[in-house]
Design a protein around this motif. Structure first.
Motif, PDB file in Angstrom:
ATOM      1  N   UNK A 219       0.893  -1.305   0.033  1.00  0.00           N
ATOM      2  CA  UNK A 219      -0.159  -0.091   0.068  1.00  0.00           C
ATOM      3  C   UNK A 219       0.891   1.298  -0.100  1.00  0.00           C
ATOM      4  N   UNK A 220       0.268   2.562  -0.407  1.00  0.00           N
ATOM      5  CA  UNK A 220       1.260   3.518  -0.097  1.00  0.00           C
ATOM      6  C   UNK A 220       1.818   3.645   1.004  1.00  0.00           C
ATOM      7  N   UNK A 221       1.459   3.134   2.079  1.00  0.00           N
ATOM      8  CA  UNK A 221       1.895   3.490   3.549  1.00  0.00           C
ATOM      9  C   UNK A 221       3.165   2.856   3.407  1.00  0.00           C
ATOM     10  N   UNK A 222       3.606   1.859   2.617  1.00  0.00           N
ATOM     11  CA  UNK A 222       4.785   1.250   2.402  1.00  0.00           C
ATOM     12  C   UNK A 222       5.866   2.342   2.197  1.00  0.00           C
ATOM     13  N   UNK A 223       5.700   3.401   1.347  1.00  0.00           N
ATOM     14  CA  UNK A 223       6.619   4.438   0.889  1.00  0.00           C
ATOM     15  C   UNK A 223       6.390   5.791   1.407  1.00  0.00           C
TER      16      UNK A 223
ATOM     17  N   UNK B 263       6.949  -9.211   5.793  1.00  0.00           N
ATOM     18  CA  UNK B 263       7.865  -8.335   6.840  1.00  0.00           C
ATOM     19  C   UNK B 263       7.006  -7.265   7.397  1.00  0.00           C
ATOM     20  N   UNK B 264       5.976  -6.889   6.718  1.00  0.00           N
ATOM     21  CA  UNK B 264       5.318  -5.834   7.222  1.00  0.00           C
ATOM     22  C   UNK B 264       3.729  -6.110   7.182  1.00  0.00           C
ATOM     23  N   UNK B 265       3.252  -6.666   8.403  1.00  0.00           N
ATOM     24  CA  UNK B 265       1.960  -7.386   8.488  1.00  0.00           C
ATOM     25  C   UNK B 265       0.927  -6.210   8.512  1.00  0.00           C
ATOM     26  N   UNK B 266       1.258  -5.109   8.882  1.00  0.00           N
ATOM     27  CA  UNK B 266       0.085  -3.934   8.943  1.00  0.00           C
ATOM     28  C   UNK B 266       0.000  -3.496   7.916  1.00  0.00           C
TER      29      UNK B 266
ATOM     30  N   UNK C 230      18.717  -9.915  -0.094  1.00  0.00           N
ATOM     31  CA  UNK C 230      17.006  -9.546  -0.267  1.00  0.00           C
ATOM     32  C   UNK C 230      16.471 -11.171  -0.236  1.00  0.00           C
ATOM     33  N   UNK C 231      15.414 -11.255   0.606  1.00  0.00           N
ATOM     34  CA  UNK C 231      14.948 -12.713   0.794  1.00  0.00           C
ATOM     35  C   UNK C 231      13.919 -12.934  -0.553  1.00  0.00           C
ATOM     36  N   UNK C 232      13.478 -11.858  -1.086  1.00  0.00           N
ATOM     37  CA  UNK C 232      12.366 -11.841  -2.006  1.00  0.00           C
ATOM     38  C   UNK C 232      12.963 -11.891  -3.440  1.00  0.00           C
ATOM     39  N   UNK C 233      13.827 -10.582  -3.762  1.00  0.00           N
ATOM     40  CA  UNK C 233      14.403 -10.346  -4.927  1.00  0.00           C
ATOM     41  C   UNK C 233      15.695 -10.910  -5.213  1.00  0.00           C
ATOM     42  N   UNK C 234      16.010 -11.620  -6.125  1.00  0.00           N
ATOM     43  CA  UNK C 234      17.547 -12.019  -6.251  1.00  0.00           C
ATOM     44  C   UNK C 234      18.079 -10.791  -6.691  1.00  0.00           C
ATOM     45  N   UNK C 235      19.503 -10.724  -6.090  1.00  0.00           N
ATOM     46  CA  UNK C 235      20.450  -9.492  -6.434  1.00  0.00           C
ATOM     47  C   UNK C 235      20.830  -9.418  -7.776  1.00  0.00           C
TER      48      UNK C 235
ATOM     49  N   UNK D 186      16.762  -7.685   4.523  1.00  0.00           N
ATOM     50  CA  UNK D 186      15.304  -7.698   4.579  1.00  0.00           C
ATOM     51  C   UNK D 186      14.926  -7.106   3.362  1.00  0.00           C
ATOM     52  N   UNK D 187      13.894  -7.601   2.721  1.00  0.00           N
ATOM     53  CA  UNK D 187      13.221  -7.169   1.565  1.00  0.00           C
ATOM     54  C   UNK D 187      13.029  -5.498   1.790  1.00  0.00           C
ATOM     55  N   UNK D 188      12.167  -5.233   2.841  1.00  0.00           N
ATOM     56  CA  UNK D 188      11.476  -4.025   2.975  1.00  0.00           C
ATOM     57  C   UNK D 188      12.634  -3.074   3.773  1.00  0.00           C
ATOM     58  N   UNK D 189      13.445  -2.453   3.047  1.00  0.00           N
ATOM     59  CA  UNK D 189      14.719  -1.736   3.347  1.00  0.00           C
ATOM     60  C   UNK D 189      14.069  -0.442   3.315  1.00  0.00           C
TER      61      UNK D 189
END
Length: 703
Positions: free
Chosen positions: A480-484, A609-612, A652-657, A681-684
């Motif tokens: 969601x936009x909250x992520x950024x 990583x961001x359950x909310x 990053x555990x989600x996206x390969x470098x 973490x993915x959510x840096x």
């Protein structure tokens, strides 16, 4: 006659298929009773197409009048087979009235009486008037007269006075025994519109030119225009609200004896024919389909200066198109029913380019010594030969079609008072509001209540008119936009406007993702980009994870000042997304035809990583949309030429470098930077070291 219609339908259907004719029907449902259709007239082939469409779509047999000159040879024989009669036929009125009274056929009448090629319609002294060398004056009232005669005859039939009815019908050469007393005759207005109207050589015209010398003749003009309309234009046939005739004769029926007195009937019809004709034609002309060419020429006409800046013209057209949708009771082309915001973004927006080209070709617009466009208003007021105006001054024809609609003209005049800067701010506010409305509507649909302004899904729009630079930055898949938000506020505090859109289907309910596509997400990002372009001199775009991929797609299409992608998901660690999930999706689609349930319809995301912020699950079908995004980026990376900053967590555990390296190597940017950060973490954007990322982003923009 029905056999002739069936054969004709096959022939016309074949012609439509070969020519690529795009004919659509819209408007009101047709009554079951006999109908007298009244329509505007612009082309010869309407005489065949309208009855054909009525037969094909509604299984209705309809007859029409045609110019007497057409009834020669094979064409004349063919038209008679279809029940078409000459406009000079001695008993035409009797035939029409008898068909309506018996219910044997509908009738299509063109009250204008000829093809109004210049579309010059005025409302003078209480009547609609046409203007041409062939006829100058009010629209013909014959259709109204026949409708009223038929209605009064039917009322007489209901009175069961057979002798008087037979006597009266005999004078009109009508068989009284054929009158069906149970029918209710109605008048239905038809509005016929073509878009786009473009003259020019076509294959058939070239063939004619090699066989016969007909250049500069009326027939040559008609072939040029009408074949092009068939091959390249959209023809809209719009049925208006049926007109019940009872209200026109109620007062006359108050005295039962009047209905049998021929002179009183004649006087009554004579008094009412103009009123009914005006009602019919008002409905015909008011339901003409409004399209982009109308907005183009109307915006051009109302501009305050003769010097035309294309960017200002685009912005003004967009404002007019927005305002038009607020006006009631107008028939809008599908193009104008949607947001036409691409008009102010894409320099190659086809409708604008096409309108501009025809205006330049016909010298309505021309370039001065400095290469700037100038507008020759006088050409739109100049009198052209009636049978050449469609070819020589197409825009004048289009302007004539729209300018009598006073509410639309008034709207355009009011909008022309805004400066370009004022229009752009207004557009920015409009698009921002639309973004919120999309979110609110989806939220209410899935949660049953309105969202708060600080909801995680609310688009983040941080704007200060003093700031010259802005950035559009998108969240990732399932977020969601909250992520950024933290990054957005950091950049705004450092003098950069920020627009963080919400991608449809996100931040409401995972089920909402079932209803969206990758194209919807691109449109959401594009809308935000256009809004920021309206108010900022420099615009950067970017995104986190999938949001970064969407930014890359737009950087490949449009000019931007820079691109920032963070942990963008071109290569993923999760095998399910890259192979297992797509395979299951194809399997589910296959067994769906058997009305069976799929193996797996939802994918868990409970370890986010961001359950909310993130969804805890997402639908399997939506992963296919994610695949489309990744595939499109791979195919268009080399078209990205703007300066680019690529940030990637090395663990990053989600996206390969390697995803970052693929982007770095794939773009054609001369200025590009790859920043690998030690992250697990993915959510840096939300960890304790996020400031390092923020500083890198701001430093890139500042540089």
């Amino acid at each position: 006659m029905r056999i002739a219609f069936a054969l004709s339908s096959v022939v016309i259907g074949l012609i439509r298929k070969l020519s690529g004719a795009n004919i659509t029907i819209s408007g009101e449902a047709l009554p079951e009773s006999p109908v007298l259709f009244v329509a505007n007239h612009f082309t010869r082939f309407e005489t065949f197409v309208v009855p054909h469409m009525l037969y094909e779509k509604y299984d209705r047999t309809s007859r029409s009048l045609a110019d007497d000159s057409l009834f020669v040879g094979a064409l004349g024989k063919y038209m008679r087979m279809l029940g078409t009669i000459s406009n000079k036929h001695k008993t035409r009125d009797c035939i029409i009235v008898e068909d309506l009274l018996s219910g044997s056929a509908d009738w299509v009448i063109y009250p204008e009486g000829y093809m109004v090629k210049n579309k010059r319609i005025t409302f003078d002294e209480g009547e609609f008037c046409t203007h041409s060398p062939e006829y100058e004056g009010p629209v013909h009232t014959g259709a109204a007269v026949m409708a009223l005669k038929a209605k009064i005859l039917q009322e007489r039939a209901k009175r069961n006075n057979d002798e008087k009815l037979k006597h009266f019908c005999g004078k009109m050469d009508i068989d009284s025994t054929k009158i069906d007393k149970t029918l209710t005759i109605k008048v239905v207005p038809i509005s016929i519109t073509y878009y786009p109207i473009r003259p020019g050589r076509n294959r058939f015209l070239n063939w004619v030119d090699t066989k016969i010398n007909q250049r500069n003749t009326r027939i040559f003009e008609e072939i040029e225009v009408e074949i092009n309309l068939l091959m390249h234009a959209h023809m809209n046939i719009r049925f208006g609200k049926p007109i019940a005739l009872d209200s026109y004769i109620d007062t006359f029926l108050e005295d039962e004896d009047d209905i049998y007195e021929e002179q009183k009937v004649h006087n009554f019809i004579d008094a009412k024919r103009k009123e009914l004709t005006n009602d019919m034609m008002q409905r015909v002309y008011s339901q003409m389909q409004i399209h982009f060419d109308h907005m183009f020429i109307l915006s051009l006409m109302t501009m305050p200066t003769l010097k035309v800046c294309p960017s200002y013209l685009r912005t003004l057209i967009y404002k007019n198109a927005r305002s038009l949708r607020k006006l009631p009771d107008h028939n809008l082309h599908s193009e104008l029913q949607r947001e036409v915001f691409k008009l102010i973004l894409d320099e190659n927006y086809e409708p604008f380019v096409s309108s501009l080209e025809i205006a330049v070709q016909q010298n309505i617009l021309y370039k001065d010594s400095d290469g700037e466009y100038l507008f020759d208003r006088s050409l739109l007021e100049k009198a052209y030969p009636f049978h050449k105006v469609r070819v020589k001054n197409t825009m004048q024809v289009i302007l004539n079609e729209i300018k009598w609609q006073k509410d639309i003209v008034k709207m355009a005049e009011e909008n022309s008072h805004y400066t370009e800067a004022e229009l752009k701010v207004d557009n920015f506010k409009h698009i921002s509001k639309r973004s919120w409305n999309y979110f609110e509507r989806e939220y209410i649909e899935h949660k049953g209540q309105k969202p708060s302004r600080d909801d995680k899904g609310a688009p983040i729009i941080l704007f200060d008119e003093r700031f010259e630079s802005g950035i559009v930055f998108s969240h990732g898949y399932m977020a969601a936009p909250k992520e950024v938000e933290t990054l957005a506020r950091y950049l705004f505090e450092h003098g950069i406007n920020v627009y963080a859109p919400r991608l449809r289907g996100h931040a409401t309910d995972p089920k909402a993702l079932l209803e969206v596509t990758a194209l919807d997400w691109e449109t959401d990002f594009e809308r935000a980009f256009i809004a920021m372009r309206q108010v900022c001199k420099k615009v950067y775009i970017g995104g986190f994870s999938t949001g970064g991929l969407i930014a890359l797609i737009h950087a490949a299409q449009y000019k931007v000042d820079g691109v920032i992608v963070i942990n963008s998901a071109l290569k993923l660690h999760d095998l399910r997304v890259s192979y297992v999930v797509p395979t299951l999706q194809r399997f589910n689609e296959m067994i769906a035809h058997l009305h069976a349930k799929g193996i797996m319809e939802w994918v868990d995301n409970w370890q986010t990583e961001q359950p909310l912020v993130n969804y805890h699950k997402h639908p399997l079908v939506t992963v296919a949309q994610l695949e489309k995004i990744m595939s499109k980026v791979t195919k268009t990376l080399d078209k990205v030429t703007a300066p680019i900053l690529i940030i990637q967590g090395d663990n990053d555990p989600v996206v390969k470098r390697e995803s970052a390296r693929l982007i770095y190597d794939g773009v054609s940017s001369k200025e590009k930077k790859l920043l690998l950060l030690p992250r697990n973490r993915h959510s840096i954007l939300a960890d304790e070291k996020s400031v390092e990322v923020f500083e890198a982003v701001f430093g890139f923009i500042e540089k």
